[in-house]
Write an enzyme that holds these catalytic residues in place. Structure first.
Site, PDB file in Angstrom:
ATOM      1  N   GLU A  94      -8.595  -0.677  -2.713  1.00 43.48           N
ATOM      2  CA  GLU A  94      -8.877   0.768  -2.806  1.00 43.48           C
ATOM      3  C   GLU A  94     -10.221   1.115  -2.176  1.00 43.48           C
ATOM      4  O   GLU A  94     -10.364   2.146  -1.518  1.00 43.48           O
ATOM      5  CB  GLU A  94      -8.826   1.244  -4.258  1.00 43.48           C
ATOM      6  CG  GLU A  94      -7.463   1.073  -4.940  1.00 43.48           C
ATOM      7  CD  GLU A  94      -6.302   1.657  -4.145  1.00 43.48           C
ATOM      8  OE1 GLU A  94      -6.502   2.655  -3.425  1.00 43.48           O
ATOM      9  OE2 GLU A  94      -5.193   1.104  -4.227  1.00 43.48           O
ATOM     10  N   CYS A 107       0.860  -1.192   0.000  1.00 42.14           N
ATOM     11  CA  CYS A 107       0.000   0.000   0.000  1.00 42.14           C
ATOM     12  C   CYS A 107       0.892   1.235   0.000  1.00 42.14           C
ATOM     13  O   CYS A 107       1.906   1.261   0.709  1.00 42.14           O
ATOM     14  CB  CYS A 107      -0.874  -0.022   1.261  1.00 42.14           C
ATOM     15  SG  CYS A 107      -1.933   1.430   1.443  1.00 42.14           S
ATOM     16  N   HIS A 113     -10.098   1.584   1.492  1.00 35.67           N
ATOM     17  CA  HIS A 113      -9.630   2.906   1.939  1.00 35.67           C
ATOM     18  C   HIS A 113     -10.801   3.864   2.156  1.00 35.67           C
ATOM     19  O   HIS A 113     -10.730   4.752   3.004  1.00 35.67           O
ATOM     20  CB  HIS A 113      -8.684   3.518   0.902  1.00 35.67           C
ATOM     21  CG  HIS A 113      -7.264   3.045   1.007  1.00 35.67           C
ATOM     22  ND1 HIS A 113      -6.509   3.199   2.137  1.00 35.67           N
ATOM     23  CD2 HIS A 113      -6.457   2.434   0.101  1.00 35.67           C
ATOM     24  CE1 HIS A 113      -5.291   2.708   1.933  1.00 35.67           C
ATOM     25  NE2 HIS A 113      -5.228   2.229   0.705  1.00 35.67           N
TER      26      HIS A 113
END
Ligand code: ZN
Length: 203
Positions: free
Chosen positions: A162, A119, A165
């Site tokens: 993603e 990441c 997140h």
């Protein structure tokens, strides 16, 4: 959203683990906001920042903007370190640049795949993370048009990472914690092993 982002090529600061912003829930963008010039500029800066890193995905909270927007791109040139067998095993194929706004996973395969992933907000580390082998997602593109797509393999992994997140979730919340490794040690010791072998050795 930051209203002072200038035009032109710009690299944004990528927040690192421990920053509260990475643990917050991102808010949805309205159709009017999606079409605003400010969002167009954010997308352009996120694209440049992701390519400069380089990375295959970047979520707006990682650059300090708490909205549900993700950029993704997996370029063929990033695949050079992997053998054809490793690419096949990961089901990793090039993905052209695209934007996902307000994405939702509407279906997922029950089977999971396990590989090392990293990441941009946890620089220098990787760990083995189980992810659904395939997912179906619905989102808006940058023209505020609805899109539905099915992603498999590495592309599905990128999207799950993603989208996490946007909910304040990092891969460290999902990893097999004993497999956490520096990138250097992963390349030195583990790159030719299957995930289950690494897990057994590090158990
Ligand atoms: Zn990330």
């Amino acid at each position: 959203m930051n209203g002072f982002l200038p035009l032109g090529k710009m690299r944004l600061k990528i927040l690192q683990a421990g920053d509260e912003m990475l643990r917050a829930k991102a808010r949805e963008l309205s159709p009017a906001e999606i079409l605003a010039e400010e969002t167009e500029r954010l997308i352009e800066h996120m694209k440049n920042t992701m390519r400069d890193a380089p990375g295959v995905g970047l979520a707006a909270p990682q650059v300090g903007v708490p909205v549900q927007l993700v950029v993704v791109e997996d370029r063929e040139e990033y695949h050079k370190k992997l053998t054809p067998a490793q690419l096949a095993e990961r089901e990793r194929r090039p993905v052209p640049f695209h934007v996902l706004i307000n994405p939702r996973i509407v279906a997922r395969d029950q089977s999971t795949a396990e590989f090392f992933e990293g990441c941009l907000s946890l620089v220098g580390y990787v760990a083995i993370v189980p992810r659904s082998a395939s997912i179906t997602v619905e989102f808006s593109n940058e023209r505020a048009e609805p899109v539905r797509l099915e992603a498999r393999g590495w592309y599905a992994r990128i999207l799950q990472h993603e989208m996490d997140h946007l909910s304040g979730v990092l891969y460290t919340d999902r990893m097999h914690s004993r497999t956490l490794s520096t990138i250097e040690n992963m390349e030195r010791f583990w790159k030719d092993f299957k995930a289950h072998e690494v897990r057994t050795r590090l158990a």
